[in-house]
Design a protein around this motif. Structure first.
Motif, PDB file in Angstrom:
ATOM      1  N   GLU A 136       0.826  -1.209   0.000  1.00 18.56           N
ATOM      2  CA  GLU A 136       0.000   0.000   0.000  1.00 18.56           C
ATOM      3  C   GLU A 136       0.862   1.261   0.000  1.00 18.56           C
ATOM      4  OE1 GLU A 136      -2.565  -0.437   3.381  1.00 18.56           O
ATOM      5  OE2 GLU A 136      -3.859  -1.879   2.365  1.00 18.56           O
ATOM      6  N   VAL A 137       1.920   1.264   0.800  1.00 16.42           N
ATOM      7  CA  VAL A 137       2.826   2.420   0.844  1.00 16.42           C
ATOM      8  C   VAL A 137       3.553   2.565  -0.492  1.00 16.42           C
ATOM      9  CG1 VAL A 137       4.854   3.425   1.954  1.00 16.42           C
ATOM     10  CG2 VAL A 137       3.104   2.305   3.345  1.00 16.42           C
ATOM     11  N   LEU A 138       4.036   1.457  -1.053  1.00 23.88           N
ATOM     12  CA  LEU A 138       4.756   1.523  -2.322  1.00 23.88           C
ATOM     13  C   LEU A 138       3.847   1.981  -3.455  1.00 23.88           C
ATOM     14  CD1 LEU A 138       6.991  -1.677  -2.139  1.00 23.88           C
ATOM     15  CD2 LEU A 138       7.511   0.661  -1.409  1.00 23.88           C
ATOM     16  N   THR A 139       2.606   1.589  -3.426  1.00 24.07           N
ATOM     17  CA  THR A 139       1.643   2.044  -4.432  1.00 24.07           C
ATOM     18  C   THR A 139       1.432   3.548  -4.319  1.00 24.07           C
ATOM     19  OG1 THR A 139       0.549  -0.106  -4.496  1.00 24.07           O
ATOM     20  CG2 THR A 139      -0.720   1.788  -5.276  1.00 24.07           C
ATOM     21  N   LYS A 140       1.342   4.045  -3.097  1.00 21.57           N
ATOM     22  CA  LYS A 140       1.151   5.483  -2.865  1.00 21.57           C
ATOM     23  C   LYS A 140       2.281   6.302  -3.491  1.00 21.57           C
ATOM     24  CE  LYS A 140       0.735   8.761   0.987  1.00 21.57           C
ATOM     25  NZ  LYS A 140       0.632   8.874   2.456  1.00 21.57           N
ATOM     26  N   TYR A 141       3.505   5.791  -3.423  1.00 20.04           N
ATOM     27  CA  TYR A 141       4.676   6.492  -3.940  1.00 20.04           C
ATOM     28  C   TYR A 141       5.169   5.892  -5.259  1.00 20.04           C
ATOM     29  CZ  TYR A 141       4.814   8.605   0.669  1.00 20.04           C
ATOM     30  OH  TYR A 141       4.488   9.288   1.814  1.00 20.04           O
ATOM     31  N   GLY A 142       4.344   5.118  -5.916  1.00 15.51           N
ATOM     32  CA  GLY A 142       4.738   4.377  -7.115  1.00 15.51           C
ATOM     33  C   GLY A 142       5.267   5.220  -8.254  1.00 15.51           C
TER      34      GLY A 142
END
Length: 81
Positions: free
Chosen positions: A20-26
């Protein structure tokens, strides 16, 4: 070059929150390399991520969000010549 190193102690418990965090900063992640350490002795279900990041990413904020997840340690690294 900016990079984020992420050690995940138990992927079964933490993987969804990390994703979820990586998607936010993808939009800022140029390269993502994931290694499962479960083949190593005494490293069951753990993993390691290497992220090459670019742009004006608030790297410290992303690391802080990753570090707030239980059993996850993230460290931001910047290398210059």
């Amino acid at each position: 070059m900016k990079a984020v190193l992420v050690l995940i102690g138990d992927r079964l418990d933490s993987a969804v929150k990390v994703q979820e965090v990586l998607t936010k900063y993808g939009d800022y992640i140029r390269t993502r390399l994931g290694l499962n350490l479960e083949l190593c002795e005494n490293e069951k279900n753990s993993g390691f991520l290497f992220l090459e990041v670019c742009g004006e990413l608030p790297v410290d904020q992303m690391c802080q969000e990753l570090n707030s997840i239980g059993n996850v340690k993230a460290q931001c690294v910047e290398l210059t010549l």
